[in-house]
Design a protein around this motif. Structure first.
Motif, PDB file in Angstrom:
ATOM      1  N   ALA A   1       0.845  -1.196   0.000  1.00  0.00           N
ATOM      2  CA  ALA A   1       0.000   0.000   0.000  1.00  0.00           C
ATOM      3  C   ALA A   1       0.883   1.248   0.000  1.00  0.00           C
ATOM      4  O   ALA A   1       0.602   2.233  -0.684  1.00  0.00           O
ATOM      5  CB  ALA A   1      -0.927  -0.007   1.201  1.00  0.00           C
ATOM      6  N   LYS A   2       1.978   1.193   0.769  1.00  0.00           N
ATOM      7  CA  LYS A   2       2.861   2.360   0.862  1.00  0.00           C
ATOM      8  C   LYS A   2       3.635   2.554  -0.435  1.00  0.00           C
ATOM      9  O   LYS A   2       3.745   3.663  -0.953  1.00  0.00           O
ATOM     10  CB  LYS A   2       3.816   2.192   2.044  1.00  0.00           C
ATOM     11  N   VAL A   3       4.185   1.457  -0.934  1.00  0.00           N
ATOM     12  CA  VAL A   3       4.975   1.549  -2.157  1.00  0.00           C
ATOM     13  C   VAL A   3       4.092   1.964  -3.328  1.00  0.00           C
ATOM     14  O   VAL A   3       4.509   2.704  -4.218  1.00  0.00           O
ATOM     15  CB  VAL A   3       5.659   0.189  -2.441  1.00  0.00           C
ATOM     16  N   GLY A   4       2.838   1.520  -3.287  1.00  0.00           N
ATOM     17  CA  GLY A   4       1.915   1.850  -4.373  1.00  0.00           C
ATOM     18  C   GLY A   4       1.405   3.276  -4.308  1.00  0.00           C
ATOM     19  O   GLY A   4       0.419   3.600  -4.957  1.00  0.00           O
ATOM     20  N   GLY A   5       2.019   4.109  -3.473  1.00  0.00           N
ATOM     21  CA  GLY A   5       1.666   5.523  -3.475  1.00  0.00           C
ATOM     22  C   GLY A   5       0.907   5.989  -2.247  1.00  0.00           C
ATOM     23  O   GLY A   5       0.385   7.093  -2.228  1.00  0.00           O
ATOM     24  N   ARG A   6       0.815   5.186  -1.213  1.00  0.00           N
ATOM     25  CA  ARG A   6       0.195   5.571   0.064  1.00  0.00           C
ATOM     26  C   ARG A   6      -1.300   5.888  -0.056  1.00  0.00           C
ATOM     27  O   ARG A   6      -1.874   5.829  -1.145  1.00  0.00           O
ATOM     28  CB  ARG A   6       0.908   6.777   0.686  1.00  0.00           C
ATOM     29  N   SER A   7      -1.899   6.254   1.111  1.00  0.00           N
ATOM     30  CA  SER A   7      -3.324   6.628   1.194  1.00  0.00           C
ATOM     31  C   SER A   7      -4.221   5.621   0.507  1.00  0.00           C
ATOM     32  O   SER A   7      -5.130   5.997  -0.224  1.00  0.00           O
ATOM     33  CB  SER A   7      -3.579   7.998   0.578  1.00  0.00           C
ATOM     34  N   GLN A   8      -3.939   4.349   0.675  1.00  0.00           N
ATOM     35  CA  GLN A   8      -4.777   3.339   0.036  1.00  0.00           C
ATOM     36  C   GLN A   8      -4.799   2.067   0.876  1.00  0.00           C
ATOM     37  O   GLN A   8      -4.020   1.935   1.813  1.00  0.00           O
ATOM     38  CB  GLN A   8      -4.255   3.038  -1.359  1.00  0.00           C
ATOM     39  N   THR A   9      -5.711   1.169   0.510  1.00  0.00           N
ATOM     40  CA  THR A   9      -5.809  -0.111   1.197  1.00  0.00           C
ATOM     41  C   THR A   9      -5.317  -1.211   0.275  1.00  0.00           C
ATOM     42  O   THR A   9      -5.634  -1.208  -0.909  1.00  0.00           O
ATOM     43  CB  THR A   9      -7.279  -0.415   1.530  1.00  0.00           C
ATOM     44  N   ARG A  10      -4.543  -2.131   0.797  1.00  0.00           N
ATOM     45  CA  ARG A  10      -4.189  -3.310   0.026  1.00  0.00           C
ATOM     46  C   ARG A  10      -4.510  -4.538   0.862  1.00  0.00           C
ATOM     47  O   ARG A  10      -4.182  -4.577   2.047  1.00  0.00           O
ATOM     48  CB  ARG A  10      -2.686  -3.314  -0.316  1.00  0.00           C
ATOM     49  N   PHE A  11      -5.186  -5.500   0.263  1.00  0.00           N
ATOM     50  CA  PHE A  11      -5.397  -6.788   0.909  1.00  0.00           C
ATOM     51  C   PHE A  11      -4.246  -7.702   0.533  1.00  0.00           C
ATOM     52  O   PHE A  11      -3.686  -7.569  -0.548  1.00  0.00           O
ATOM     53  CB  PHE A  11      -6.728  -7.409   0.466  1.00  0.00           C
ATOM     54  N   PHE A  12      -3.923  -8.593   1.444  1.00  0.00           N
ATOM     55  CA  PHE A  12      -2.813  -9.499   1.184  1.00  0.00           C
ATOM     56  C   PHE A  12      -3.103 -10.371  -0.032  1.00  0.00           C
ATOM     57  O   PHE A  12      -4.232 -10.791  -0.263  1.00  0.00           O
ATOM     58  CB  PHE A  12      -2.565 -10.388   2.401  1.00  0.00           C
ATOM     59  N   GLU A  13      -2.073 -10.610  -0.837  1.00  0.00           N
ATOM     60  CA  GLU A  13      -2.169 -11.556  -1.957  1.00  0.00           C
ATOM     61  C   GLU A  13      -0.921 -12.429  -1.920  1.00  0.00           C
ATOM     62  O   GLU A  13       0.141 -11.940  -1.547  1.00  0.00           O
ATOM     63  CB  GLU A  13      -2.168 -10.803  -3.301  1.00  0.00           C
ATOM     64  N   ARG A  14      -1.089 -13.696  -2.314  1.00  0.00           N
ATOM     65  CA  ARG A  14       0.060 -14.632  -2.269  1.00  0.00           C
ATOM     66  C   ARG A  14       1.262 -14.066  -3.034  1.00  0.00           C
ATOM     67  O   ARG A  14       2.402 -14.235  -2.635  1.00  0.00           O
ATOM     68  CB  ARG A  14      -0.302 -15.983  -2.871  1.00  0.00           C
ATOM     69  N   GLN A  15       0.981 -13.420  -4.151  1.00  0.00           N
ATOM     70  CA  GLN A  15       2.011 -12.845  -5.008  1.00  0.00           C
ATOM     71  C   GLN A  15       2.984 -11.956  -4.213  1.00  0.00           C
ATOM     72  O   GLN A  15       4.163 -11.884  -4.517  1.00  0.00           O
ATOM     73  CB  GLN A  15       1.300 -12.044  -6.105  1.00  0.00           C
ATOM     74  N   MET A  16       2.429 -11.320  -3.180  1.00  0.00           N
ATOM     75  CA  MET A  16       3.236 -10.349  -2.429  1.00  0.00           C
ATOM     76  C   MET A  16       4.460 -10.994  -1.798  1.00  0.00           C
ATOM     77  O   MET A  16       5.503 -10.370  -1.679  1.00  0.00           O
ATOM     78  CB  MET A  16       2.391  -9.688  -1.347  1.00  0.00           C
ATOM     79  N   THR A  17       4.330 -12.240  -1.362  1.00  0.00           N
ATOM     80  CA  THR A  17       5.456 -12.916  -0.734  1.00  0.00           C
ATOM     81  C   THR A  17       6.594 -13.045  -1.742  1.00  0.00           C
ATOM     82  O   THR A  17       7.749 -12.792  -1.417  1.00  0.00           O
ATOM     83  CB  THR A  17       5.034 -14.308  -0.244  1.00  0.00           C
ATOM     84  N   ARG A  18       6.229 -13.434  -2.983  1.00  0.00           N
ATOM     85  CA  ARG A  18       7.259 -13.560  -4.018  1.00  0.00           C
ATOM     86  C   ARG A  18       7.869 -12.194  -4.346  1.00  0.00           C
ATOM     87  O   ARG A  18       9.070 -12.050  -4.435  1.00  0.00           O
ATOM     88  CB  ARG A  18       6.653 -14.181  -5.280  1.00  0.00           C
ATOM     89  N   ASP A  19       6.994 -11.181  -4.484  1.00  0.00           N
ATOM     90  CA  ASP A  19       7.481  -9.825  -4.775  1.00  0.00           C
ATOM     91  C   ASP A  19       8.499  -9.385  -3.743  1.00  0.00           C
ATOM     92  O   ASP A  19       9.511  -8.793  -4.059  1.00  0.00           O
ATOM     93  CB  ASP A  19       6.315  -8.826  -4.735  1.00  0.00           C
ATOM     94  N   LEU A  20       8.191  -9.708  -2.478  1.00  0.00           N
ATOM     95  CA  LEU A  20       9.067  -9.242  -1.406  1.00  0.00           C
ATOM     96  C   LEU A  20      10.449  -9.867  -1.550  1.00  0.00           C
ATOM     97  O   LEU A  20      11.464  -9.194  -1.388  1.00  0.00           O
ATOM     98  CB  LEU A  20       8.462  -9.582  -0.044  1.00  0.00           C
ATOM     99  N   ALA A  21      10.478 -11.166  -1.854  1.00  0.00           N
ATOM    100  CA  ALA A  21      11.760 -11.846  -2.009  1.00  0.00           C
ATOM    101  C   ALA A  21      12.568 -11.171  -3.120  1.00  0.00           C
ATOM    102  O   ALA A  21      13.765 -10.910  -2.959  1.00  0.00           O
ATOM    103  CB  ALA A  21      11.534 -13.311  -2.330  1.00  0.00           C
ATOM    104  N   ARG A  22      11.904 -10.849  -4.226  1.00  0.00           N
ATOM    105  CA  ARG A  22      12.610 -10.205  -5.339  1.00  0.00           C
ATOM    106  C   ARG A  22      13.081  -8.801  -4.946  1.00  0.00           C
ATOM    107  O   ARG A  22      14.192  -8.397  -5.251  1.00  0.00           O
ATOM    108  CB  ARG A  22      11.698 -10.130  -6.569  1.00  0.00           C
ATOM    109  N   ARG A  23      12.229  -8.089  -4.240  1.00  0.00           N
ATOM    110  CA  ARG A  23      12.596  -6.728  -3.782  1.00  0.00           C
ATOM    111  C   ARG A  23      13.845  -6.780  -2.915  1.00  0.00           C
ATOM    112  O   ARG A  23      14.748  -5.970  -3.055  1.00  0.00           O
ATOM    113  CB  ARG A  23      11.458  -6.118  -2.963  1.00  0.00           C
ATOM    114  N   ARG A  24      13.847  -7.755  -1.971  1.00  0.00           N
ATOM    115  CA  ARG A  24      15.012  -7.890  -1.087  1.00  0.00           C
ATOM    116  C   ARG A  24      16.270  -8.126  -1.890  1.00  0.00           C
ATOM    117  O   ARG A  24      17.315  -7.531  -1.636  1.00  0.00           O
ATOM    118  CB  ARG A  24      14.791  -9.072  -0.122  1.00  0.00           C
ATOM    119  N   GLU A  25      16.168  -9.006  -2.888  1.00  0.00           N
ATOM    120  CA  GLU A  25      17.319  -9.334  -3.727  1.00  0.00           C
ATOM    121  C   GLU A  25      17.808  -8.083  -4.443  1.00  0.00           C
ATOM    122  O   GLU A  25      18.988  -7.760  -4.417  1.00  0.00           O
ATOM    123  CB  GLU A  25      16.866 -10.338  -4.792  1.00  0.00           C
ATOM    124  N   ILE A  26      16.844  -7.384  -5.058  1.00  0.00           N
ATOM    125  CA  ILE A  26      17.208  -6.190  -5.813  1.00  0.00           C
ATOM    126  C   ILE A  26      17.846  -5.156  -4.904  1.00  0.00           C
ATOM    127  O   ILE A  26      18.838  -4.519  -5.243  1.00  0.00           O
ATOM    128  CB  ILE A  26      15.965  -5.618  -6.537  1.00  0.00           C
TER     129      ILE A  26
END
Ligand code: C2E
Ligand code: CA
Ligand code: CA
Length: 648
Positions: free
Chosen positions: A367-392
């Motif tokens: 929600a924060k990375v996507g520009g703040r002031s918004q709601t995001r519900f958890f999605e399985r994809q997010m776990t994978r995204d996070l791993a890639r973000r950490r790597e990058i």
């Protein structure tokens, strides 16, 4: 020790209060040992029966009957009140006990007194008097928890015998009477002292218990808002989970106030605390019960509440946004906050507290990375995204040293003359394994992790060096992240880059976004002012994608507005986008600013934006972003063509 911890101690100082606190357990002590009462009743009834049997007088048989009936009735009452203690007030139970105890003591006392008065057989007299005194002493120790009952019983059991003894008047009976009276006096003092010890012990146990409870409460409560803190939340969550119905749906909202640091910086911490307390109150008001509410480090709140389904959770999320955005007054100023929300649902996203928290945290991050002031519900994809973000994130730090980054240049063209007026510097990352990484992916990561400051300075430096080799009338545009500007020494970094590259500051243009102007930050204003003074110019990037307040544009010295490519080739294209481009172009020409249309890919688009009044264009139609040597070549070709034209 904080003063509020002393409060309960002080209140125990008065002995009345102590007695009051200990009252309930003391009343309970009356009922606590039914066995001793049974023994007392059986032995005294038995002794009266034996006396009646030996003496065989009418009055003793009557006395036996009365003692037996009262004793049995009293036992029955005691058993009842002991079993159903929850239904009766301590006062009622004490009164009932008192009535039974006094009645029984009185009949025993009268029987013993009667034996003395009626000059009974000395064995009978001995048995009944001993029976009465023994009973009296026994109960006054047993019932010391309620001294009025203990002493009343002793007096009722002894006084009739003492009176009878005095009335009979012989030496033996007078001495007996005096001893009984002294016994009462001594037992009063003993019972009282036992009572004092009992009362104090019970009261201090009570004090320790309340203190322990209070300490536990404090350890689990956030002082600023009165909500749970991290420890309280863990505890509350575990409890909620343990008692949960298997088909209940639960939503965990992780709320992060946007830019709350600014509130603290601008209004001071006490005001910041008040704002947090206000938000806490609003959240408390809207969370459906039974909810767990907590404040986490700084400006983060957690709400865990039962919801019917996902749609209900979404509604609750928008209510949370509304409540947080509702203006509040701080130091006489109107303050409108916003928040980012990450939501995880039980059982869909996890069935234990830890997993839910992690899921909500991840959703919040998006929600924060996507520009703040918004709601995001958890999605399985997010776990994978996070791993890639950490790597990058980790690889980005070494990418600079390993020469994996380079700067490409995309021309910005004059729509009247079709000549290149400047180049926008765009960073490229050629990763040895991952291939080409897009700035849209790694720039936000660089911003999040703070690497953007080093990276940004490096980009400005490279871009300035290349631009210094171009003809004097060609400028270079460099994108600037808000975080880079807020970093200490930001303006100095740019001045150094210009000096080292030997580039005239007037040939550098910095592209910034609207978000920057909305912050109303003195550091930003100082940065812009310092660089404007030496001749650096500013362009407003991605116009139309943000808050789009033309007012903010007016108050800053901007040389260009870049209309976002979504108005040219995206979904927004139409009559409305055309009208917006026209309005911006008109304002640009009035204020003497350049208006750049971004993302031009076709000749139709070029014609359309030119007709709408844009004087500059950028996009694949003219050229993609190219390496520095190709940019130099483009310029050279243009010069040649010009020369040819001039010669023709
Ligand atoms: P931006 O500042 O709006 O940059 C323009 C983007 O649009 C670039 O993407 C460019 O390649 C792309 N573009 C140009 N013409 C066309 C076109 O005709 N059609 C389409 N579809 N796209 C076009 P790029 O290079 O991927 O950059 C994306 C964003 O990343 C940039 O958007 C900018 O916000 C950021 N960025 C890129 N380089 C830097 C940098 O050096 N520093 C910082 N802070 N941000 C950068
Ligand atoms: Ca740009
Ligand atoms: Ca742009």
């Amino acid at each position: 020790m904080p003063s509020f911890l002393l409060r309960p101690m002080r209140s125990f100082a008065g002995s009345d209060d102590r007695a009051e606190r200990a009252h309930e357990p003391l009343v309970a002590s009356l009922y606590s040992q039914p066995g001793t009462m049974v023994i007392g009743t059986v032995t005294t009834v038995g002794a009266t029966w034996a006396a009646a049997r030996v003496a065989d007088t009418d009055w003793l048989w009557i006395a036996f009957a009365v003692v037996a009936i009262v004793g049995a009735g009293r036992l029955a009452l005691t058993v009842l009140l002991r079993r159903e203690s929850a239904y009766f007030e301590p006062e009622t139970r004490e009164f009932a006990y008192k009535v039974g105890a006094f009645a029984f003591a009185l009949v025993l006392g009268l029987t013993s007194g009667g034996a003395v008065w009626f000059d009974a057989d000395s064995g009978v007299e001995l048995l009944l008097v001993a029976n009465a005194i023994g009973y009296g002493i026994g109960v006054s120790a047993r019932n010391a928890g309620r001294p009025s009952i203990a002493i009343g019983q002793l007096a009722l059991v002894c006084v009739p015998t003492a009176l009878a003894g005095l009335l009979v008047g012989d030496l033996v009976h007078v001495v007996l009477a005096i001893n009984l009276i002294l016994l009462i006096a001594a037992m009063i003092s003993i019972a009282r002292s036992i009572f004092g010890v009992l009362r104090d012990a019970l009261a201090s146990a009570e004090t320790s218990r309340t203190l322990a409870e209070r300490m536990q409460h404090l350890a689990r409560t956030d002082v600023v808002t009165g909500l749970s803190n991290r420890a309280g939340l863990n505890n509350g969550l575990v409890e909620t989970m343990a008692t949960l119905d298997p088909d209940t749906c639960l939503a965990l909202f992780w709320i992060d106030l946007d830019r709350f640091k600014d509130v603290n910086d601008l209004h001071g911490h006490p005001a910041g605390d008040k704002v947090l307390a206000e938000i806490a109150g609003r959240l408390r008001g809207l969370a459906p019960r039974p909810a767990t509410l907590a404040r986490f480090a700084g400006d983060e709140f957690i709400v865990v509440a039962p919801v019917a389904d996902r749609a209900a959770a979404e509604r609750l999320a928008s209510e949370i946004h509304c409540e947080i955005m509702r203006p509040q007054r701080v130091n006489d100023e109107r303050l409108e906050l916003r928040a980012s929300l990450g939501v995880a649902m039980l059982p869909d996203h996890g069935t234990d507290a830890d997993t839910l928290m992690r899921a909500a945290d991840l959703a919040l991050y998006h929600a924060k990375v996507g520009g703040r002031s918004q709601t995001r519900f958890f999605e399985r994809q997010m776990t994978r995204d996070l791993a890639r973000r950490r790597e990058i994130e980790t690889e980005l730090r070494s990418a600079l040293q390993r020469d994996e980054l380079s700067i490409f240049f995309q021309p910005i063209v004059d729509l009247e003359t079709a000549r290149i007026r400047s180049f926008e510097a765009l960073v490229r990352w050629f990763h040895p394994e991952k291939g080409e990484l897009l700035p849209d992916e790694f720039i936000p990561i660089a911003e999040e992790s703070g690497v953007i400051v080093t990276l940004g300075n490096w980009i400005t430096m490279q871009a300035a060096r290349v631009a210094a080799t171009w003809p004097d009338d060609i400028t270079v545009a460099v994108n600037l992240s808000p975080m880079q500007i807020r970093a200490p020494g930001a303006a100095l970094g740019i001045r150094n880059a210009l000096r080292e590259a030997g580039l005239d500051p007037r040939r550098l243009e910095l592209e910034v976004t609207e978000a920057l102007f909305l912050e109303d930050n003195p550091t930003t204003a100082a940065f812009i002012e310092e660089l404007t003074e030496i001749g650096v110019r500013f362009a407003l990037d991605d116009f139309g994608t943000g808050y789009s307040s033309l007012g903010s544009i007016n108050s800053f010295p901007l040389s260009k507005i870049k209309v976002d490519r979504s108005f040219v080739s995206g979904a927004k294209v139409g009559r409305k986008s055309d009208a917006i481009i026209r309005a911006v172009a008109e304002m640009g020409s009035t204020l003497g600013m350049g208006v750049v249309a971004e993302g031009l890919e076709t000749v139709e688009q070029v014609n359309a934006v030119r007709a709408a009044g844009c004087n500059l264009g950028q996009g694949y139609y003219f050229s993609r972003a190219v390496p520095d040597y190709l940019a130099t070549m483009l310029l050279a070709q243009e010069r040649e063509a010009q020369l040819r034209q001039a010669n023709d």
